[in-house]
Design an enzyme around this catalytic site. Structure first.
Site, short mmCIF file in Angstrom:
data_model
loop_
_atom_site.label_atom_id
_atom_site.label_comp_id
_atom_site.label_asym_id
_atom_site.label_seq_id
_atom_site.Cartn_x
_atom_site.Cartn_y
_atom_site.Cartn_z
N PRO A 269 -33.81 78.00 83.07
CG PRO A 269 -33.93 79.66 84.73
CD PRO A 269 -33.89 78.05 84.43
CG ASP A 315 -37.68 64.02 75.67
OD1 ASP A 315 -36.86 63.90 76.59
OD2 ASP A 315 -38.95 63.41 75.61
CB CYS A 387 -31.93 72.09 93.50
SG CYS A 387 -33.53 71.97 92.57
#
Length: 451
Positions: A269, A315, A387
């Site tokens: 984000p 993409d 992560c």
């Protein structure tokens, strides 16, 4: 049972209605049995206009967090499993036990409202069952024989993901699962262009918010009690942003110099994009790339801090469609992953990941590395970040990538503390020092693959 009770206030208690508990049970079923996103289901609850969002969130997230542990006790309490067509009652019982063990809700309220929730679920016939099982748990809560409890349930994890963590981190697996079962802190990144960290701490304290500086990030603050962003002083002015400490370290590891062309790949984000701009906006050109549907999130974060970057909808696996042909000096590839390092923020991850999906993610991550590598200038640096704590998504991806290319030089990670791995550094999830993140830094050498 596990963890300290949630400090539910008297004001919150009025929202422990049967409607809310029925909704929570439906949510847990959709997460655990059908692999749906808990965040998305919480958004749907908010949009429904029902009262008690904060309590619903605590019950839904908390029950998800501890469900394998609670499920063991349900197996002991019931002589036979609930029929499949009435499985929603199993999750209603889990919601009841979670409240008993982890919240300050009065016991009479838990019993009354959980029993009443059977009507909301069109199963009024089960009132005696729900009441009986919960009262049986209350009588036996300090008498259970835990010697036969499987290790994964004792640690509130499904067996498959628990075994994977244990296999990858035999010396640290308990540290990982224990941290993953804690409630995450709210960590902020101070915009050091606008305010010092000490001044930010002062402002928080003036607004009755207790906070402390992060250990490893020079710009981080940890609030002792999470609050909505609307209540964070100076957030709307871009003086602070919400970003975990481990995520804050990525931009610092890129060895940025003046006049560089930087690509933030998979940027939404926009946390790392805004951090790069705060650090290097005067000297560098920064491009943020993500899928079209996610680019609005990047723009919203840029608008909030009052800055601009080149946002490209595209993409990553098809750079020929969006790339302008100018090579990048630095690429930050924060690859899509299982999220196994952020389970404390998203406990539904425990039920949504399996070996087959890990293999698919491995292939996607490798494809993304191969796709962006030609966009990097010789001598440039790529930082691969996830992560995740799984080797399959981290060192194994790098190993496969290195087997396919020659013009790379593995670089030391200099600004990030953690456990050294074959190719990078792994930060394990920690109660106070950030989520679980993996970093690998690669320099593109001056030779070509054909040499």
């Amino acid at each position: 049972m596990m963890s300290k009770p949630f400090n539910t206030t008297t004001k919150d208690l009025k929202y422990h209605t049967s409607d809310l508990l029925a909704s929570a049970a439906k949510t847990i079923l959709r997460v655990i049995d059908h692999g749906e996103s808990l965040d998305r289901l919480l958004d749907q609850f908010r949009e429904s206009g029902q009262s008690g969002v904060s309590v619903f969130q605590e019950i839904a997230y908390g029950t998800c967090r501890y469900f394998p542990h609670i499920d063991y006790f349900l197996g002991v309490l019931m002589k036979r499993p609930i029929r499949e067509k009435d499985r929603i009652l199993h999750f209603l019982l889990a919601v009841g036990i979670y409240q008993i063990e982890h919240m300050h809700t009065p016991i009479y309220a838990v019993l009354n409202e959980t029993v009443e929730a059977t009507s909301q679920l069109d199963r009024s016939w089960a009132r005696k069952l729900i009441n009986g099982v919960l009262r049986n748990h209350l009588r036996n809560r300090n008498k259970y024989d835990l010697s036969n409890m499987p290790e994964h349930q004792a640690n509130a994890f499904p067996k498959a993901i628990f075994d994977r963590i244990k296999a990858d981190w035999s010396e640290h697996y308990l540290e990982i699962v224990n941290a993953s079962n804690t409630r995450p802190p709210l960590t902020l990144r101070v915009n050091l262009n606008k305010i010092t960290r000490n001044k930010a701490i002062q402002i928080m304290q003036e607004n009755a918010m207790v906070c402390e500086a992060t250990q490893d990030s020079p710009a981080g603050l940890i609030l002792s009690s999470p609050v909505p962003v609307s209540q964070i002083p100076e957030f709307s002015k871009g003086m602070v942003s919400v970003q975990d400490e481990s995520a804050q370290l990525a931009a610092l590891e890129l060895d940025i110099d003046k006049n560089l062309n930087i690509l933030d790949a998979c940027a939404a984000p926009g946390g790392k994009t805004t951090h790069l701009i705060e650090l290097f906006r005067e000297n560098c050109t920064i491009t943020a790339v993500d899928l079209d549907s996610r680019c609005i999130l990047i723009q919203q974060n840029l608008t909030r801090i009052g800055q601009q970057a080149k946002i490209v909808a595209g993409d990553l696996l098809q750079p020929d469609i969006w790339w302008d042909g100018n090579l990048y000096d630095r690429i930050l590839l924060d690859a899509p992953c299982s999220g196994s390092g952020v389970i404390r923020r998203h406990p539904d991850i425990k039920y949504r990941r399996n070996l087959e999906e890990l293999n698919k993610l491995h292939s996607l991550q490798l494809s993304m590395l191969k796709s962006v590598w030609p966009l990097l200038r010789p001598g440039g640096i790529l930082l691969y970040v996830t992560c995740s704590v799984f080797h399959r998504e981290n060192d194994d991806v790098i190993a496969d990538f290195f087997s396919l290319t020659k013009n790379y030089e593995l670089q030391a990670i200099n600004n990030i503390s953690g456990i050294s791995t074959r190719f990078g550094v792994q930060r394990l999830p920690s109660k106070k020092h950030g989520d679980g993140f993996y970093y690998c830094k690669i320099r593109k050498s001056l030779i070509t693959d054909s040499e």
